[in-house]
Design a protein around this motif. Sequence first.
Motif, PDB file in Angstrom:
ATOM      1  N   UNK A  23       2.940   0.051   0.057  1.00  0.00           N
ATOM      2  CA  UNK A  23       2.296   0.310  -0.702  1.00  0.00           C
ATOM      3  C   UNK A  23       0.594   0.371  -0.869  1.00  0.00           C
ATOM      4  N   UNK A  24       0.080   2.195  -1.270  1.00  0.00           N
ATOM      5  CA  UNK A  24      -1.528   1.779  -1.081  1.00  0.00           C
ATOM      6  C   UNK A  24      -2.238   1.570  -0.013  1.00  0.00           C
ATOM      7  N   UNK A  25      -1.634   0.720   0.551  1.00  0.00           N
ATOM      8  CA  UNK A  25      -2.872   0.876   2.426  1.00  0.00           C
ATOM      9  C   UNK A  25      -1.462   1.085   3.447  1.00  0.00           C
ATOM     10  N   UNK A  26      -0.716   1.477   3.378  1.00  0.00           N
ATOM     11  CA  UNK A  26       0.134   2.415   4.100  1.00  0.00           C
ATOM     12  C   UNK A  26       0.818   1.195   4.889  1.00  0.00           C
ATOM     13  N   UNK A  47       5.624   5.051  10.919  1.00  0.00           N
ATOM     14  CA  UNK A  47       4.877   5.515   9.453  1.00  0.00           C
ATOM     15  C   UNK A  47       5.797   6.149   8.384  1.00  0.00           C
ATOM     16  N   UNK A  48       5.576   5.329   6.753  1.00  0.00           N
ATOM     17  CA  UNK A  48       6.444   5.617   5.836  1.00  0.00           C
ATOM     18  C   UNK A  48       5.827   6.944   5.736  1.00  0.00           C
ATOM     19  N   UNK A  63      -1.320 -12.100   5.248  1.00  0.00           N
ATOM     20  CA  UNK A  63      -0.968 -10.638   5.435  1.00  0.00           C
ATOM     21  C   UNK A  63      -0.325 -10.798   3.321  1.00  0.00           C
ATOM     22  N   UNK A  64      -1.294 -10.035   2.747  1.00  0.00           N
ATOM     23  CA  UNK A  64      -0.562  -9.836   1.461  1.00  0.00           C
ATOM     24  C   UNK A  64      -0.301  -8.168   1.317  1.00  0.00           C
ATOM     25  N   UNK A  65       0.751  -7.947   0.498  1.00  0.00           N
ATOM     26  CA  UNK A  65       0.514  -6.230  -0.042  1.00  0.00           C
ATOM     27  C   UNK A  65       2.201  -5.955  -0.415  1.00  0.00           C
ATOM     28  N   UNK A  66       1.813  -4.915  -1.676  1.00  0.00           N
ATOM     29  CA  UNK A  66       2.867  -4.495  -2.849  1.00  0.00           C
ATOM     30  C   UNK A  66       3.848  -3.684  -2.375  1.00  0.00           C
TER      31      UNK A  66
END
Length: 818
Positions: free
Chosen positions: A434-437, A191-192, A386-389
């Motif tokens: 970011x956001x989703x973890x 975990x970040x 799988x996309x994420x920021x």
Amino acid sequence: MDENLLNPELLANKLIEEEEEFHHVNNPVTGLKPIVKKYLGSVASVEQKGNKFYFTDGEARVEVTVVTDEIIRVRLAPHGVFLEEFSYAVPKLQPKPYVFSLHESENEYRVSTNTVNCHIRKKDFFVSFSDTQNHVTNEDAVPMHWEENVQFGGYYVFCTKSCHSEEAFYGLGDKASDLNLRGRRFKNWNTDAYSFNWNQDPLYRTIPFYISLNEGIAHGIFFDNTFKSTFDFGSEDRTRTSFWADGGELQYYYIHGPHMMDVVKRYHSLTGTHPMPPLWALGYHQCRWSYYPEAKVRAVTKGFRDRKIPCDGIYLDIDYMDGYRCFTWNRKYFPDPKKLVKDLAADGFKTVVIIDPGIRVDDNYWVFKEGKEKRYFCRRCDDYFMEGHVWPGRCQFPDFTNPEVREWWGGLFDELVQLGVAGVWNDMNEPAVFGAGTFPDDVRHQYDGFRGSHRKAHNVYGMQMVRATYEGLRKLMKNKRPFTITRAGYSGLQRYASVWTGDNVASWEHLRLGNIQCQRLSMSGVPFCGTDIGGFSGEPDGELFTRWIQLGTFSPFMRAHSAGDTKEREPWSFGEPFTAINRKFIELRYRLMPYLYSTFWEHHRYGFPILRPVVMQEQNEINNQARQDEFTYGDKILVCPVLEPGQLNRRVYLPTGTWFNYWTNEQSEGGQEVVVPTPLETIPLFIKAGAVIPEYPVMQYVGEKEIEEVKLNVYFTEHEVNSFFFEDYGETFAYEQDIYLEKKFIVAGKDSILTIQQSMEGLYTPRYENYHFNIIGLPFKASKVIIDGKEVKELILNEDKTLSFKFSKNFKHIDIIK
Ligand code: GLC
């Protein structure tokens, strides 16, 4: 006494009922009805295949493998079918021929090696372990059990052991808690954890390995399962230690002691050790988010040289990239990176650059285009990407569990290596989004051909990223040792990288926490570790920063780092007296470098940890369980950092034996606490009697000057004490071909004589000719020094009562006579 407890069958049922209560889990789909847990029944039969024994209750099977004399692996297959053998942590089990046997008695089966017995109780399948004196070290409290996972398939798997009233627990990697984990429950899910708190869990890494210490006897459990796992050390129920996972196999290694050090060494025999780092990587590293533009980097590095503060590593955080696209340069800030890196190198600075796993979705960006064409990015279960920021904006992420992707990724560093970049910092690889973890559970991974969802691959993602980086650099840098650092990881990551403890805070609490985390990482098989000196977020004052530099001097990895929204954070940023004290400690780091390097060799070759909490020195001393400030650095230097503001003295416990105060050479007997003055200029440092501590001259960076002689500080002892001194080229893999020199010193003294002997192994020859001996604590006035039959004419009795002389580095035997 409860009568039921006398009837074994009723007792077993009772335990099972309690267990139901303990792990009461609701159906994850309906959230309502509890799912039925299934337990092993009684043992019906056993079958042997080589060093593996298969026990069954008629349906489920348990495999017991004799791995070595001291390590036994247990696996459970609920319906009798084991998963194919594959582990990122344990590359291969050494199939050494060990002597073992199977015995059957009325109540149990027993698999025995020369050191350990594994007992399988017939009536209820309890598994326990004992030593050759029939002392039970570890035993099931209920049979191994499982629950079907209706949502994903597979099982939740559980193992519950007895927990004894005085039992202490250590390990599990980077947990932000007291050193002894007893009474707490922990989760492993990378975990970040920006600005994490004391007791916050989980953090960045998954090291599902713990050491138990009960009545002075240690053993280890390594639960090699990459799914989200939980360990409970007598938290829910004081009498039980449990570990369980959300999927995969119930597979654990029992690692015999009895010494904690043996357990750590044996854990390393399974998961590997850290390769020898380039020598420069043991120097001081300066980092900040972010040093840019180029002029700033040059000003910072010049600042070190102008002020004569040694430094080897300079870091470029994300702003060196073009729009945070990995493997690109921001040409506005860094118009000519090749020249910059070259100029820095000429001044002794090695450039380390950050790389993140998120690749910006951008068809004009070559890395994205290549990854897309080759189908290297992770996909969801229904085949969407799988996309994420992350920093660059919308990203896709390479599947590092695919060997072909790792190979590709490793090759992407070509240009950076050509530019002269010496190290790579692997960040955000929990993976952080970011956001989703992080990624959703349904993301698919190739998992080296063994396939899995993100539930299975999450905890190894970061380790496989840094593995790809390390292996790629190793190829590109030819015979040079790469330097890598990672934030996330799983057991075995030490084969590829060093680690830092993530985004800590500039507070005294975090200084204390970082000290515990580094000791814990060290005993959990992650030797090359450090904290962001000064704290990543927030503002330290000069005192806190200096105390942190002092701790960092004795962290295997020494790097100052800070967030971009904080004030300047170089060793001179706080003015005097802080600058001078910081310089003194960084210089000490460089003087002790041959000692640290030798300790690294002991780790690499023999599996010893670099930092050793005092409980590892004296595990029989119960009070040591609560001593978590002090540790030894290698086995000869005891360090006790100062962890509170304004502290003018502090108590230090000295383990049994004689210790020399490093600053005053004053001797103290161990087995007691002593009070040591702690003005800002010092921290308590003690050297074990009989130690030989090699010192290099202070340099501004590794290799600045030719070493003309090595100082050997020899501390008098009345016992026989061994020390190691390891040397080699410091930057190639020649040590793998025996091009190194491992020297062993044996020091032994009496009332009227001190002898020092040296023996050597290996094929390396250092350039310097002489040792400069400095003999400390002689209880008599030396009249003669005879080396290999010759008397040394030039003896110098120094003002501080130490005795100095010089002699060839190839000496064999020295007598210092009254
Ligand atoms: C993460 C890292 C930190 C780094 C920052 C920017 O927060 O943990 O060390 O400076 O990202 O890259």
